[in-house]
Design a protein around this motif. Structure first.
Motif, PDB file in Angstrom:
ATOM      1  N   ALA A 133      -0.008 -19.667  -4.219  1.00  0.00           N
ATOM      2  CA  ALA A 133      -0.985 -20.044  -3.191  1.00  0.00           C
ATOM      3  C   ALA A 133      -1.086 -18.944  -2.137  1.00  0.00           C
ATOM      4  O   ALA A 133      -2.145 -18.706  -1.560  1.00  0.00           O
ATOM      5  N   LYS A 134       0.038 -18.256  -1.913  1.00  0.00           N
ATOM      6  CA  LYS A 134       0.041 -17.158  -0.932  1.00  0.00           C
ATOM      7  C   LYS A 134      -0.397 -15.840  -1.555  1.00  0.00           C
ATOM      8  O   LYS A 134      -0.416 -14.801  -0.903  1.00  0.00           O
ATOM      9  N   GLY A 135      -0.663 -15.873  -2.854  1.00  0.00           N
ATOM     10  CA  GLY A 135      -1.075 -14.646  -3.546  1.00  0.00           C
ATOM     11  C   GLY A 135       0.092 -13.743  -3.907  1.00  0.00           C
ATOM     12  O   GLY A 135      -0.089 -12.592  -4.299  1.00  0.00           O
ATOM     13  N   ASP A 136       1.312 -14.253  -3.794  1.00  0.00           N
ATOM     14  CA  ASP A 136       2.494 -13.441  -4.082  1.00  0.00           C
ATOM     15  C   ASP A 136       2.919 -13.618  -5.551  1.00  0.00           C
ATOM     16  O   ASP A 136       3.856 -14.355  -5.869  1.00  0.00           O
ATOM     17  N   LYS A 137       2.237 -12.921  -6.440  1.00  0.00           N
ATOM     18  CA  LYS A 137       2.505 -13.067  -7.878  1.00  0.00           C
ATOM     19  C   LYS A 137       3.886 -12.544  -8.266  1.00  0.00           C
ATOM     20  O   LYS A 137       4.517 -13.047  -9.185  1.00  0.00           O
ATOM     21  N   GLN A 138       4.323 -11.519  -7.552  1.00  0.00           N
ATOM     22  CA  GLN A 138       5.643 -10.943  -7.816  1.00  0.00           C
ATOM     23  C   GLN A 138       6.745 -11.977  -7.632  1.00  0.00           C
ATOM     24  O   GLN A 138       7.605 -12.141  -8.494  1.00  0.00           O
TER      25      GLN A 138
END
Ligand code: ASP
Ligand code: MG
Length: 440
Positions: free
Chosen positions: A53-58
């Motif tokens: 949701a925060k865009g933190d795919k890592q």
């Protein structure tokens, strides 16, 4: 037909899962087994969703890898025959492939629900593989084929009953069914869930839908205790509770049972038993229509409470004032736990600050509004407790100097609640344990 539900810690280690297999095969009665995800899994899945949701795919990828490694070890320790071991590996591969694909597509709430469903899907499939390895005949019933919520996210009981019974009819002669707790479909047909801890709710709904003989909730404690074992030294399990008492206790803080899970069993009069996987012989707690005895049975505490006082001379002799106040809370979909009134003031408590700003803004025109955060509701629950006068006397004698902010008495026959500052919670529970139950 009986229902047996096992929580995350009861299936969280391979040896525990093996123990569950023993417990479900001891009786002769046809059984539906409801399983949670392995302990910790749902938390990890929530974190994956939060990271995405925060865009933190890592970060999401890192959590997926850690979780996957955990499952490989689990399968290695659980499944010993080559064929079932390979099956277990294939189950994990399938679900982690899915999670890894999610990393590549754009994230949304529906997808998040799919992520959250992976835990129960894996635990039941792995358990099924283990049963197969042991030569234990069973059928895996997909909860997504019968568990359903409506447009208000409430269980759609009639649909659940019809679909589940239809599925069971297709397997006449089968004695053992395994299904997932927590997960369901919503009114749009998408994968959804019954909220955190919802496997108890699944079990109760299933037990009600089949009018089961009993709904057993297996955890790692020997039933509901008279007080919080984390706060006080000596507690004892409660032998018998009525559905109403159990609902109050679950709602007011007893962690062992999900608060919403009582009504389906209560509606169909299916007894609920709280039992301990680690100590299966212990009697645990039985919850039925009948309370068994009168008087105080337990205390429980609910944290994170906010008290709101609305003081207004306009309330004097006015009618309709409370309605207007309650309507503000209704508008913000915030439920009120405790209410006390005097002629010129009303105090209410809520357990979330999610809508607090909006609520306060709309309450302002009614008078002076005061807010006290960090409060705890301590509830004394028992049968006919409000008709047992010495409970009230013992309550106030034992509380001594604890600053009580609100008291709710007489609202229900099963409950007396006091609101105290959170800092006094442990002391309050300890004092009541001694003063009411004679335990130190
Ligand atoms: N696995 C879900 C959770 O941890 C449901 C449950 O265990 O009851 O919230
Ligand atoms: Mg759980």
């Amino acid at each position: 037909m009986k229902v047996m539900k096992f929580g995350g810690t009861s299936v969280g280690k391979p040896e525990r899962m093996q123990q569950v297999a023993k417990l479900i095969t001891t009786g002769n009665e046809p059984t539906i087994v409801v399983l949670s995800a392995l302990s910790g899994t749902t938390n990890s899945l929530v974190s994956i969703g939060d990271a995405l949701a925060k865009g933190d795919k890592q970060e999401a990828k890192r959590i997926i890898e850690t979780l996957e490694a955990h499952y490989h070890t689990f399968v290695k320790d659980l499944l010993k025959k080559e064929a079932t071991f390979q099956k277990g590996e294939a189950i994990i591969a399938g679900h982690f492939d899915f999670l890894n694909i999610i990393l590549k597509i754009s994230f949304n709430e529906a997808l998040n629900k799919d992520i959250l469903a992976q835990g129960e899907l894996m635990s039941t499939k792995l358990f099924s593989a283990y049963l197969e390895e042991q030569g234990i005949d069973h059928v895996l019933l997909p909860a997504l084929d019968f568990m359903q919520i409506d447009a208000n996210d409430e269980p759609y009981f009639d649909a659940i009953r019809v679909k589940l019974n239809r599925l069971l009819d297709q397997h006449k002669g089968t004695k053992l069914f395994i299904t997932q707790g927590y997960i369901c479909r919503n009114s749009k047909g998408e994968v959804d869930n019954l909220k955190r801890g919802g496997s108890d709710y699944t079990a109760s709904l299933v037990a009600a839908a089949v009018k089961g003989s009993v709904c057993e909730i297996w955890t790692d404690i020997d039933g509901m205790h008279n007080n919080d074992p984390r706060m006080v030294k000596k507690t004892r399990p409660i032998e018998q509770l009525s559905f109403d008492e159990a609902a109050e206790l679950a709602y007011f803080g007893a962690k062992i049972l999900h608060p919403t899970c009582i009504w389906p069993a209560q509606q169909e009069k299916v007894p609920v038993k709280l039992l301990n996987t680690m100590q299966p012989e212990a009697p645990g707690t039985t919850i039925t229509q009948d309370a068994g005895s009168t008087g105080a049975k337990a205390v429980a505490a609910k944290d994170g409470i906010i008290a709101i006082k609305i003081k207004s001379s306009r309330m004097l002799l006015a009618y309709g004032f409370l309605r207007k106040i309650f309507e503000v809370f209704e508008k913000y979909k915030t439920s009120i736990d405790m209410v006390t009134t005097s002629e010129v003031a009303v105090s209410v408590t809520i357990d979330t600050d999610a809508q607090l700003a909006g609520i306060l803004k709309e309450l302002e025109p009614f008078g002076t509004v005061e807010v006290d955060k960090d409060q705890t509701i301590v509830s004394i629950v028992g049968n006919e407790i409000a008709q047992t006068p010495d409970v009230l006397q013992k309550l106030f004698t034992s509380l001594g100097k604890v600053p009580v902010r609100m008291v709710s008495y007489g609202g229900s026959r099963h409950n007396i609640s006091v609101l105290v500052p959170a800092a006094y919670k442990t002391e309050t529970l300890q004092l009541l344990n001694k003063g009411i139950f004679g335990l130190e």
